[in-house]
Structures are given as C-alpha cells and as structure tokens.
Design a protein around this motif. Structure first.
Motif, PDB file in Angstrom:
ATOM      1  N   PHE A  64       0.822  -1.204   0.000  1.00 34.85           N
ATOM      2  CA  PHE A  64       0.000   0.000   0.000  1.00 34.85           C
ATOM      3  C   PHE A  64       0.860   1.260   0.000  1.00 34.85           C
ATOM      4  CE2 PHE A  64      -2.111   3.256   2.758  1.00 34.85           C
ATOM      5  CZ  PHE A  64      -3.003   3.709   1.796  1.00 34.85           C
ATOM      6  N   VAL A  65       1.854   1.314   0.893  1.00 30.19           N
ATOM      7  CA  VAL A  65       2.706   2.504   0.975  1.00 30.19           C
ATOM      8  C   VAL A  65       3.514   2.674  -0.309  1.00 30.19           C
ATOM      9  CG1 VAL A  65       4.571   3.616   2.251  1.00 30.19           C
ATOM     10  CG2 VAL A  65       2.824   2.327   3.482  1.00 30.19           C
ATOM     11  N   ALA A  66       3.976   1.556  -0.885  1.00 27.48           N
ATOM     12  CA  ALA A  66       4.701   1.636  -2.151  1.00 27.48           C
ATOM     13  C   ALA A  66       3.797   2.188  -3.250  1.00 27.48           C
ATOM     14  CB  ALA A  66       5.229   0.260  -2.544  1.00 27.48           C
ATOM     15  N   GLY A  67       2.514   1.858  -3.172  1.00 25.61           N
ATOM     16  CA  GLY A  67       1.576   2.396  -4.151  1.00 25.61           C
ATOM     17  C   GLY A  67       1.438   3.901  -4.048  1.00 25.61           C
ATOM     18  N   LEU A  68       1.640   4.447  -2.838  1.00 23.37           N
ATOM     19  CA  LEU A  68       1.549   5.896  -2.655  1.00 23.37           C
ATOM     20  C   LEU A  68       2.688   6.634  -3.357  1.00 23.37           C
ATOM     21  CD1 LEU A  68       0.502   6.103   1.113  1.00 23.37           C
ATOM     22  CD2 LEU A  68      -0.958   6.278  -0.903  1.00 23.37           C
ATOM     23  N   VAL A  69       3.750   5.892  -3.698  1.00 25.56           N
ATOM     24  CA  VAL A  69       4.858   6.497  -4.436  1.00 25.56           C
ATOM     25  C   VAL A  69       4.373   6.991  -5.806  1.00 25.56           C
ATOM     26  CG1 VAL A  69       7.165   6.052  -5.410  1.00 25.56           C
ATOM     27  CG2 VAL A  69       6.531   5.067  -3.218  1.00 25.56           C
ATOM     28  N   LEU A  70       3.223   6.492  -6.257  1.00 19.34           N
ATOM     29  CA  LEU A  70       2.691   6.913  -7.552  1.00 19.34           C
ATOM     30  C   LEU A  70       1.998   8.268  -7.503  1.00 19.34           C
ATOM     31  CD1 LEU A  70       2.975   3.718  -8.040  1.00 19.34           C
ATOM     32  CD2 LEU A  70       1.217   4.077  -9.759  1.00 19.34           C
ATOM     33  N   ILE A  71       1.847   8.831  -6.321  1.00 23.51           N
ATOM     34  CA  ILE A  71       1.169  10.137  -6.228  1.00 23.51           C
ATOM     35  C   ILE A  71       1.869  11.200  -7.076  1.00 23.51           C
ATOM     36  CG2 ILE A  71       0.587  12.027  -4.662  1.00 23.51           C
ATOM     37  CD1 ILE A  71      -0.077   9.963  -2.535  1.00 23.51           C
ATOM     38  N   PRO A  72       3.209  11.333  -6.997  1.00 21.47           N
ATOM     39  CA  PRO A  72       3.863  12.323  -7.872  1.00 21.47           C
ATOM     40  C   PRO A  72       3.633  12.021  -9.354  1.00 21.47           C
ATOM     41  CG  PRO A  72       5.355  11.598  -6.148  1.00 21.47           C
ATOM     42  CD  PRO A  72       4.174  10.686  -6.093  1.00 21.47           C
ATOM     43  N   PHE A  73       3.541  10.752  -9.692  1.00 28.33           N
ATOM     44  CA  PHE A  73       3.284  10.347 -11.075  1.00 28.33           C
ATOM     45  C   PHE A  73       1.956  10.903 -11.552  1.00 28.33           C
ATOM     46  CE2 PHE A  73       1.213   7.283 -13.923  1.00 28.33           C
ATOM     47  CZ  PHE A  73       2.139   7.193 -14.947  1.00 28.33           C
ATOM     48  N   SER A  74       0.922  10.736 -10.761  1.00 22.26           N
ATOM     49  CA  SER A  74      -0.403  11.203 -11.143  1.00 22.26           C
ATOM     50  C   SER A  74      -0.494  12.726 -11.146  1.00 22.26           C
ATOM     51  CB  SER A  74      -1.464  10.625 -10.201  1.00 22.26           C
ATOM     52  OG  SER A  74      -1.546   9.225 -10.336  1.00 22.26           O
ATOM     53  N   VAL A  75       0.047  13.359 -10.101  1.00 20.38           N
ATOM     54  CA  VAL A  75      -0.060  14.821  -9.984  1.00 20.38           C
ATOM     55  C   VAL A  75       0.667  15.515 -11.137  1.00 20.38           C
ATOM     56  CG1 VAL A  75       0.562  16.816  -8.587  1.00 20.38           C
ATOM     57  CG2 VAL A  75      -0.372  14.770  -7.483  1.00 20.38           C
ATOM     58  N   LEU A  76       1.911  15.142 -11.378  1.00 21.58           N
ATOM     59  CA  LEU A  76       2.684  15.804 -12.426  1.00 21.58           C
ATOM     60  C   LEU A  76       2.214  15.372 -13.816  1.00 21.58           C
ATOM     61  CD1 LEU A  76       6.293  15.912 -10.968  1.00 21.58           C
ATOM     62  CD2 LEU A  76       4.606  17.728 -11.151  1.00 21.58           C
ATOM     63  N   GLY A  77       1.665  14.175 -13.923  1.00 17.80           N
ATOM     64  CA  GLY A  77       1.078  13.771 -15.194  1.00 17.80           C
ATOM     65  C   GLY A  77      -0.116  14.635 -15.544  1.00 17.80           C
ATOM     66  N   PHE A  78      -0.935  14.928 -14.551  1.00 17.68           N
ATOM     67  CA  PHE A  78      -2.085  15.810 -14.768  1.00 17.68           C
ATOM     68  C   PHE A  78      -1.625  17.228 -15.113  1.00 17.68           C
ATOM     69  CE2 PHE A  78      -5.259  18.807 -13.083  1.00 17.68           C
ATOM     70  CZ  PHE A  78      -6.367  18.420 -13.823  1.00 17.68           C
ATOM     71  N   VAL A  79      -0.587  17.707 -14.418  1.00 14.53           N
ATOM     72  CA  VAL A  79      -0.063  19.045 -14.698  1.00 14.53           C
ATOM     73  C   VAL A  79       0.446  19.134 -16.130  1.00 14.53           C
ATOM     74  CG1 VAL A  79       1.785  20.682 -14.135  1.00 14.53           C
ATOM     75  CG2 VAL A  79       0.511  19.555 -12.305  1.00 14.53           C
ATOM     76  N   ALA A  80       1.190  18.122 -16.557  1.00 16.54           N
ATOM     77  CA  ALA A  80       1.706  18.115 -17.928  1.00 16.54           C
ATOM     78  C   ALA A  80       0.573  18.085 -18.942  1.00 16.54           C
ATOM     79  CB  ALA A  80       2.622  16.906 -18.133  1.00 16.54           C
ATOM     80  N   GLY A  81      -0.465  17.318 -18.641  1.00 14.31           N
ATOM     81  CA  GLY A  81      -1.610  17.255 -19.541  1.00 14.31           C
ATOM     82  C   GLY A  81      -2.329  18.587 -19.677  1.00 14.31           C
ATOM     83  N   LYS A  82      -2.383  19.341 -18.590  1.00 14.39           N
ATOM     84  CA  LYS A  82      -3.025  20.654 -18.633  1.00 14.39           C
ATOM     85  C   LYS A  82      -2.162  21.681 -19.354  1.00 14.39           C
ATOM     86  CE  LYS A  82      -6.355  21.667 -16.730  1.00 14.39           C
ATOM     87  NZ  LYS A  82      -7.760  21.723 -17.194  1.00 14.39           N
ATOM     88  N   LEU A  83      -0.836  21.532 -19.254  1.00 18.10           N
ATOM     89  CA  LEU A  83       0.065  22.486 -19.895  1.00 18.10           C
ATOM     90  C   LEU A  83       0.217  22.234 -21.393  1.00 18.10           C
ATOM     91  CD1 LEU A  83       2.967  22.719 -17.273  1.00 18.10           C
ATOM     92  CD2 LEU A  83       1.179  24.407 -17.708  1.00 18.10           C
ATOM     93  N   ALA A  85      11.089  11.633  -6.781  1.00 19.35           N
ATOM     94  CA  ALA A  85      11.503  12.535  -7.855  1.00 19.35           C
ATOM     95  C   ALA A  85      11.475  11.831  -9.204  1.00 19.35           C
ATOM     96  CB  ALA A  85      12.906  13.082  -7.571  1.00 19.35           C
ATOM     97  N   ALA A  86      11.999  10.616  -9.253  1.00 16.34           N
ATOM     98  CA  ALA A  86      11.997   9.859 -10.509  1.00 16.34           C
ATOM     99  C   ALA A  86      10.572   9.568 -10.967  1.00 16.34           C
ATOM    100  CB  ALA A  86      12.770   8.554 -10.331  1.00 16.34           C
ATOM    101  N   MET A  87       9.704   9.251 -10.021  1.00 14.87           N
ATOM    102  CA  MET A  87       8.306   8.979 -10.367  1.00 14.87           C
ATOM    103  C   MET A  87       7.618  10.246 -10.861  1.00 14.87           C
ATOM    104  SD  MET A  87       6.232   6.397 -10.557  1.00 14.87           S
ATOM    105  CE  MET A  87       6.478   5.101  -9.343  1.00 14.87           C
ATOM    106  N   GLY A  88       7.949  11.391 -10.269  1.00 22.19           N
ATOM    107  CA  GLY A  88       7.374  12.648 -10.722  1.00 22.19           C
ATOM    108  C   GLY A  88       7.819  12.999 -12.134  1.00 22.19           C
ATOM    109  N   VAL A  89       9.112  12.804 -12.420  1.00 15.60           N
ATOM    110  CA  VAL A  89       9.628  13.059 -13.769  1.00 15.60           C
ATOM    111  C   VAL A  89       8.936  12.137 -14.767  1.00 15.60           C
ATOM    112  CG1 VAL A  89      11.679  12.930 -15.243  1.00 15.60           C
ATOM    113  CG2 VAL A  89      11.852  13.903 -12.950  1.00 15.60           C
ATOM    114  N   LEU A  90       8.776  10.874 -14.388  1.00 14.13           N
ATOM    115  CA  LEU A  90       8.075   9.925 -15.255  1.00 14.13           C
ATOM    116  C   LEU A  90       6.653  10.388 -15.538  1.00 14.13           C
ATOM    117  CD1 LEU A  90       7.748   7.161 -16.677  1.00 14.13           C
ATOM    118  CD2 LEU A  90       7.127   6.203 -14.443  1.00 14.13           C
ATOM    119  N   GLY A  91       5.940  10.808 -14.490  1.00 13.79           N
ATOM    120  CA  GLY A  91       4.561  11.253 -14.666  1.00 13.79           C
ATOM    121  C   GLY A  91       4.460  12.459 -15.574  1.00 13.79           C
ATOM    122  N   PHE A  92       5.380  13.405 -15.421  1.00 14.36           N
ATOM    123  CA  PHE A  92       5.355  14.610 -16.259  1.00 14.36           C
ATOM    124  C   PHE A  92       5.593  14.233 -17.725  1.00 14.36           C
ATOM    125  CE2 PHE A  92       6.865  18.626 -18.021  1.00 14.36           C
ATOM    126  CZ  PHE A  92       5.969  19.519 -17.470  1.00 14.36           C
ATOM    127  N   GLY A  93       6.540  13.322 -17.948  1.00 19.27           N
ATOM    128  CA  GLY A  93       6.809  12.884 -19.320  1.00 19.27           C
ATOM    129  C   GLY A  93       5.658  12.112 -19.921  1.00 19.27           C
TER     130      GLY A  93
END
Length: 331
Positions: free
Chosen positions: A170-189, A229-237
């Motif tokens: 469960f906690v490892a799954g929370l590591v995906l939060i930056p992925f989703s947040v920055l993915g959404f930001v990139a999609g809006k930009l 950080a790596a997950m956030g970069v992945l999500g943004f890309g």
C-alpha cells in the motif's frame, strides 16, 4: 477532449495502485481482483449507456471475429513475454506459440481488410505518420511501464537485500502520487504548448523527459525522496506524451476513422505497458543469483539502461515524424 481522456487514465493509475494494494493487504488478492472486476463492469456499463447510436448510413455491427482473433493473439504475446521459464525449459513450445501469435495477427489483418465494419481500419493505420505514432506509443509504452514497475518493486524490497526500503504494498503504491499529480499538470500544460510547438516535437520532448526519469533512477535511488523525484519526472513525461499523441494521429486521419485510429493506438499502448512490466520482471529475474530471493542492485541499473534505450528510440521516432510533417507543410 481525446488528450484529456489520455491524461485522466494516468490519474486512474495513481489511484488504482494504492487502492488495490490496500485491499490486497486487508482482504487478500481476491479482494483486489474483485475491485478490478467491479471497476471494469462499471466502465462497461457506462460505455454501453453513454456511447451514441451509429449515425444513419453507418452500420452498428461489431466486428466480433476481429476482436476475438486479436485478443487471442495478444494473449499469446503477453503470455510469452512473461514466461521466462518457458523459453529456457521448453523452447520448442515457446517458439510454436510465438509462430501461432504471428499467424493470428496475420489472420486478424486479413479479417480487418475484408470486413465492411472493421474493428480497426488497417489501411488508415498504414499511413506513415499513424504507423510512426503507433511505433512511438508501443516502444514508449514499454519504457514508461518498465520504470513504473522498477520503482514500485524497488520500494518494496526489504533492507536485508542490501538496498530498497521495505515498504508495504500500500505505501509503495503511494509512491505513484507524484506520477499522477505531475502527469495531470503536464496534460493541462500541453494544450498551451501545442500553440508554439508541433505535436511530434512534443512527443519527442516528452520521451526525453521519461528518459531523464530512467537516468535519475539509475544514478540515484538510495533515498526515498529520489524515488519520488523519478516517479514525478516519469509522470510529467507520460502526461505530455499522452496529451500530444492524439494530435499526431488525428492530423492525418479522416474524421470518419478517428475513433478506429485512436482505439488501435490505445491497444498498442496497453500492449506496450504489459510488455514493459514483463520485460522488467525478466531483467530482474535474470539478475537474481542462485539461491537468492531478490535480484542484485545492478539488475535495476541494467533495466533502467534498457529503458533509456527504449526512450531514445521513441525520441528518434518523434523527431522523424516532426521532420515528415515539416516537409509536407513546407514542400
């Protein structure tokens, strides 16, 4: 709107992983898979109720034969990608199944070409720009999901392996939060950036960002913040990549075939995602020494370098698409 749908799927992944993991911890795997069944049934019901009827003059016939043959072929491909022992212990069987998968894909193509209401208009998919976009989606999808798999598995590896953080599922799954947040930001930009940069170049640039996520994971993963950080970069890309892809395909696809072209692209993406996860598992399994429960830390670096290679191919494909579009608009 199509780009928004692509980006929303990224948010779904960020929510689905930790939720399924929580259910698996509380109620076991059956509870987690039960959630998947319920969500899938709800999506099917929603689609059935909301999809409009076929316009006058167009058939609403569903290409059942094409769907069944394609599903069988993809099932074999994904099964072979995930069964490392089958290739090492029963090579003849694995080769036979691979040949069967190729034959089924050829049969599917023939069915689609002959059908009056094909599941996918194969002729439209053959357009160089559409074919290039699907190649980019396939290889890029492999890389994107490969990194997602590596990071979540690394986070769960217990400290006794000499690396990892020993997080629960469960906690490892929370590591995906930056992925989703920055993915959404990139999609809006992305819609704003598209007014200045062509979609194929955005595709290539997003692939470079995902490659940067791989490089970050390969070079720095001793701290949990580095995984975030790596997950956030992945999500943004991934967010930028998913938002730019529809523009590449729709620019050269007749309006009457847009749904077919995009549906095929989503299938290609799903296959790429599945293969990325399987390839990650194969590389880590190959890096696990005899009698060891966990792979060597170097296996993660090897897998990350494979991902960098996949994103390099995706970047080059995007640049080739940009060059082709430029030559067509400026003869």
């Amino acid at each position: 709107m199509i780009a928004l749908i692509s980006v929303v799927s990224i948010i779904g992944a960020g929510v689905g992983y930790p939720l399924a993991a929580l259910l698996a911890e509380l109620g076991g795997l059956r509870a987690a898979y039960g959630l998947g069944l319920v969500v899938t049934a709800a999506a099917l019901l929603t689609a059935w109720r909301s999809v409009p009827e076929a316009p006058k003059g167009r058939s609403a016939h569903v290409d059942v034969a094409g769907a069944v043959v394609l599903a069988a072929a993809l099932l074999l491909v994904l099964f072979l990608a995930g069964e490392r022992n089958l290739w090492s212990r029963h090579l003849a069987v694995a080769v036979g199944l691979a040949v069967a998968a190729v034959v089924l894909l050829c049969v599917w193509a023939v069915i689609e070409l002959r059908s009056t209401t094909p599941l996918v208009d194969v002729r439209a998919v053959r357009h160089p720009a559409v074919a290039g976009a699907n190649l980019a989606m396939f290889v890029g999808g492999i890389g994107m999901y490969l990194l997602l798999t590596l990071i979540t598995r690394y986070a769960q590896t217990p400290h006794g392996a000499g690396y990892g953080f020993g997080l629960t599922t469960f906690v490892a799954g929370l590591v995906l939060i930056p992925f989703s947040v920055l993915g959404f930001v990139a999609g809006k930009l992305t819609p704003r950036v598209r007014t200045r940069i062509a979609d194929p170049l955005l595709l290539a640039g997003s692939a470079v960002v995902v490659g940067g996520g791989f490089a970050l994971f390969a070079a720095a993963r001793s701290d949990l913040a580095e995984l975030f950080a790596a997950m956030g970069v992945l999500g943004f890309g991934v967010g930028g990549f998913s938002a730019a892809m529809p523009g590449v395909i729709l620019a050269v696809t007749p309006k009457s075939e847009t749904s077919s072209a995009m549906s095929f692209n989503y299938v290609v993406r799903s296959v790429g995602y599945s293969l990325g996860s399987a390839i990650g598992g194969l590389i880590l399994a190959a890096g696990t020494g005899p009698g060891h429960l966990f792979p060597d830390d170097s296996a993660y670096t090897t897998a990350a370098l494979v991902g960098v290679g996949a994103m390099a191919i995706t970047t080059l494909t995007g640049l080739a698409l940009a060059r082709r579009r430029s030559s067509e608009t400026n003869p």
